[in-house]
Design a protein around this motif. Structure first.
Motif, PDB file in Angstrom:
ATOM      1  N   VAL A  38       4.946   8.249   4.133  1.00 45.59           N
ATOM      2  CA  VAL A  38       4.583   8.249   3.423  1.00 45.59           C
ATOM      3  C   VAL A  38       5.602   8.649   1.271  1.00 45.59           C
ATOM      4  O   VAL A  38       6.107   8.455   0.875  1.00 45.59           O
ATOM      5  N   THR A  39       4.747   7.917   0.390  1.00 44.52           N
ATOM      6  CA  THR A  39       5.458   7.927  -0.559  1.00 44.52           C
ATOM      7  C   THR A  39       5.552   9.051  -1.308  1.00 44.52           C
ATOM      8  O   THR A  39       6.424   9.669  -2.344  1.00 44.52           O
ATOM      9  N   ARG A  40       4.031   9.930  -1.667  1.00 40.11           N
ATOM     10  CA  ARG A  40       4.345  10.605  -2.104  1.00 40.11           C
ATOM     11  C   ARG A  40       3.011  12.328  -1.844  1.00 40.11           C
ATOM     12  O   ARG A  40       2.218  11.461  -0.302  1.00 40.11           O
ATOM     13  N   ALA A  41       3.938  13.055  -1.180  1.00 34.22           N
ATOM     14  CA  ALA A  41       3.415  14.223  -0.031  1.00 34.22           C
ATOM     15  C   ALA A  41       2.739  15.497  -1.610  1.00 34.22           C
ATOM     16  O   ALA A  41       4.135  16.101  -1.922  1.00 34.22           O
ATOM     17  N   TYR A  42       2.154  15.623  -1.424  1.00 32.37           N
ATOM     18  CA  TYR A  42       1.206  16.168  -1.644  1.00 32.37           C
ATOM     19  C   TYR A  42       1.426  18.094  -1.410  1.00 32.37           C
ATOM     20  O   TYR A  42       0.682  18.032  -0.664  1.00 32.37           O
ATOM     21  N   LEU A  43       2.265  19.011  -1.538  1.00 37.08           N
ATOM     22  CA  LEU A  43       2.100  20.143  -1.346  1.00 37.08           C
ATOM     23  C   LEU A  43       1.191  21.250  -1.910  1.00 37.08           C
ATOM     24  O   LEU A  43       1.701  21.480  -2.887  1.00 37.08           O
ATOM     25  N   PHE A  44      -0.100  21.373  -1.324  1.00 37.49           N
ATOM     26  CA  PHE A  44      -0.783  22.730  -2.906  1.00 37.49           C
ATOM     27  C   PHE A  44       0.181  24.257  -1.534  1.00 37.49           C
ATOM     28  O   PHE A  44      -0.193  24.266  -0.956  1.00 37.49           O
ATOM     29  N   ILE A  45       0.516  25.517  -2.814  1.00 34.57           N
ATOM     30  CA  ILE A  45       0.641  26.267  -2.450  1.00 34.57           C
ATOM     31  C   ILE A  45       0.092  27.071  -3.295  1.00 34.57           C
ATOM     32  O   ILE A  45       0.007  26.658  -5.154  1.00 34.57           O
ATOM     33  N   GLY A  46       0.505  28.084  -3.354  1.00 33.15           N
ATOM     34  CA  GLY A  46      -0.121  30.064  -4.032  1.00 33.15           C
ATOM     35  C   GLY A  46       1.261  30.320  -4.859  1.00 33.15           C
ATOM     36  O   GLY A  46       2.344  29.843  -4.709  1.00 33.15           O
ATOM     37  N   MET A  47       1.195  29.796  -6.204  1.00 30.08           N
ATOM     38  CA  MET A  47       1.965  30.415  -6.955  1.00 30.08           C
ATOM     39  C   MET A  47       2.319  32.084  -7.320  1.00 30.08           C
ATOM     40  O   MET A  47       1.315  32.664  -7.828  1.00 30.08           O
ATOM     41  N   VAL A  48       3.145  32.104  -6.934  1.00 29.31           N
ATOM     42  CA  VAL A  48       4.168  33.825  -6.589  1.00 29.31           C
ATOM     43  C   VAL A  48       5.372  33.951  -7.098  1.00 29.31           C
ATOM     44  O   VAL A  48       6.490  33.322  -7.351  1.00 29.31           O
ATOM     45  N   PRO A  49       5.722  34.629  -8.743  1.00 31.73           N
ATOM     46  CA  PRO A  49       6.778  34.081  -9.295  1.00 31.73           C
ATOM     47  C   PRO A  49       7.866  34.212  -8.824  1.00 31.73           C
ATOM     48  O   PRO A  49       9.165  33.758  -8.789  1.00 31.73           O
ATOM     49  N   PHE A 106      -0.061  24.219  -7.463  1.00 31.18           N
ATOM     50  CA  PHE A 106      -0.576  25.299  -7.747  1.00 31.18           C
ATOM     51  C   PHE A 106      -1.981  25.483  -7.139  1.00 31.18           C
ATOM     52  O   PHE A 106      -2.470  24.936  -8.373  1.00 31.18           O
ATOM     53  N   LYS A 107      -2.001  26.420  -6.354  1.00 38.27           N
ATOM     54  CA  LYS A 107      -3.168  26.667  -5.763  1.00 38.27           C
ATOM     55  C   LYS A 107      -3.931  28.620  -6.881  1.00 38.27           C
ATOM     56  O   LYS A 107      -2.621  29.270  -6.708  1.00 38.27           O
ATOM     57  N   GLN A 108      -4.643  29.064  -6.673  1.00 36.67           N
ATOM     58  CA  GLN A 108      -4.999  30.400  -7.124  1.00 36.67           C
ATOM     59  C   GLN A 108      -4.477  31.884  -5.906  1.00 36.67           C
ATOM     60  O   GLN A 108      -4.906  30.631  -4.670  1.00 36.67           O
ATOM     61  N   THR A 109      -3.247  32.538  -5.866  1.00 33.77           N
ATOM     62  CA  THR A 109      -3.005  33.256  -5.107  1.00 33.77           C
ATOM     63  C   THR A 109      -4.307  34.795  -4.516  1.00 33.77           C
ATOM     64  O   THR A 109      -4.639  35.094  -5.501  1.00 33.77           O
ATOM     65  N   VAL A 110      -4.802  34.091  -3.703  1.00 40.35           N
ATOM     66  CA  VAL A 110      -5.439  35.406  -3.182  1.00 40.35           C
ATOM     67  C   VAL A 110      -4.471  36.268  -1.914  1.00 40.35           C
ATOM     68  O   VAL A 110      -3.888  36.073  -1.400  1.00 40.35           O
ATOM     69  N   TYR A 111      -5.042  38.106  -2.788  1.00 36.31           N
ATOM     70  CA  TYR A 111      -4.058  38.781  -1.511  1.00 36.31           C
ATOM     71  C   TYR A 111      -4.910  39.743  -0.608  1.00 36.31           C
ATOM     72  O   TYR A 111      -6.112  39.972  -0.874  1.00 36.31           O
ATOM     73  N   ASP A 112      -4.958  40.119   0.142  1.00 35.47           N
ATOM     74  CA  ASP A 112      -5.889  40.805   1.826  1.00 35.47           C
ATOM     75  C   ASP A 112      -5.399  42.284   0.849  1.00 35.47           C
ATOM     76  O   ASP A 112      -4.871  42.235   1.077  1.00 35.47           O
ATOM     77  N   GLU A 151       1.149  -1.251  -0.019  1.00 31.40           N
ATOM     78  CA  GLU A 151       0.308  -0.071  -0.223  1.00 31.40           C
ATOM     79  C   GLU A 151       0.564   1.003  -0.052  1.00 31.40           C
ATOM     80  O   GLU A 151       2.034   1.174   0.173  1.00 31.40           O
ATOM     81  N   GLU A 152       0.119   2.004  -0.480  1.00 37.23           N
ATOM     82  CA  GLU A 152       1.422   3.288  -0.928  1.00 37.23           C
ATOM     83  C   GLU A 152      -0.150   4.234   0.176  1.00 37.23           C
ATOM     84  O   GLU A 152      -1.046   4.456  -0.076  1.00 37.23           O
ATOM     85  N   ASN A 153       1.160   5.525   0.703  1.00 38.43           N
ATOM     86  CA  ASN A 153       0.195   6.780   1.686  1.00 38.43           C
ATOM     87  C   ASN A 153       0.815   7.407   1.239  1.00 38.43           C
ATOM     88  O   ASN A 153       1.754   8.303   0.599  1.00 38.43           O
ATOM     89  N   PHE A 154      -0.237   9.242   0.779  1.00 36.54           N
ATOM     90  CA  PHE A 154      -0.502   9.850  -0.010  1.00 36.54           C
ATOM     91  C   PHE A 154      -0.156  11.005   1.673  1.00 36.54           C
ATOM     92  O   PHE A 154      -1.236  10.892   2.705  1.00 36.54           O
ATOM     93  N   ALA A 155       0.672  11.999   1.743  1.00 40.64           N
ATOM     94  CA  ALA A 155       0.094  13.245   1.994  1.00 40.64           C
ATOM     95  C   ALA A 155      -0.618  14.309   1.699  1.00 40.64           C
ATOM     96  O   ALA A 155       0.454  14.839   0.556  1.00 40.64           O
ATOM     97  N   TYR A 156      -1.306  14.796   2.170  1.00 38.65           N
ATOM     98  CA  TYR A 156      -1.899  16.025   0.932  1.00 38.65           C
ATOM     99  C   TYR A 156      -2.175  17.623   1.847  1.00 38.65           C
ATOM    100  O   TYR A 156      -2.255  17.597   3.044  1.00 38.65           O
ATOM    101  N   ILE A 157      -1.360  18.427   2.071  1.00 36.43           N
ATOM    102  CA  ILE A 157      -0.673  19.267   2.976  1.00 36.43           C
ATOM    103  C   ILE A 157      -0.876  20.760   2.164  1.00 36.43           C
ATOM    104  O   ILE A 157      -0.857  21.704   1.255  1.00 36.43           O
ATOM    105  N   ASP A 158      -1.598  21.261   2.517  1.00 31.75           N
ATOM    106  CA  ASP A 158      -1.531  23.028   2.210  1.00 31.75           C
ATOM    107  C   ASP A 158      -0.784  23.838   3.237  1.00 31.75           C
ATOM    108  O   ASP A 158      -0.771  23.482   4.420  1.00 31.75           O
ATOM    109  N   GLY A 159      -0.174  24.069   2.064  1.00 31.50           N
ATOM    110  CA  GLY A 159       1.013  24.840   1.967  1.00 31.50           C
ATOM    111  C   GLY A 159       1.100  26.055   3.488  1.00 31.50           C
ATOM    112  O   GLY A 159       2.432  26.010   4.133  1.00 31.50           O
ATOM    113  N   ALA A 160      -0.055  26.350   2.919  1.00 32.56           N
ATOM    114  CA  ALA A 160      -0.561  27.878   3.944  1.00 32.56           C
ATOM    115  C   ALA A 160      -0.372  27.734   5.054  1.00 32.56           C
ATOM    116  O   ALA A 160       0.034  28.757   5.866  1.00 32.56           O
TER     117      ALA A 160
END
Length: 76
Positions: free
Chosen positions: A41-52, A70-76, A4-13
């Protein structure tokens, strides 16, 4: 028998903000190794906003073994 494979889903923010609030500086490469050693964990997905201006950071995260989503970046 198929392993079996274990995956991690991580919200970078959230990860960044929690460490900032605690006054910690996270070593992402060591964190990736810890995920592998502790939780197999065989694959770690990191969800992160794209800032050049952070492209070098994204390269280092990928070199450390994270799969970046990469996810859409929202500025406050």
């Amino acid at each position: 028998m198929k392993q079996e494979e274990n995956f991690a889903y991580i919200d970078g923010a959230n990860l960044y903000e929690a460490n900032k609030e605690l006054g910690w500086k996270l070593d992402y490469a060591r964190f990736r190794i810890w995920l592998k050693d502790k939780y197999s964990v065989t694959r770690a997905y990191l969800f992160i906003g794209m800032v050049p201006k952070y492209v070098p950071l994204y390269t280092k995260l990928q070199e450390a073994g994270f799969t970046l989503i990469f996810k859409q970046t929202v500025y406050d």
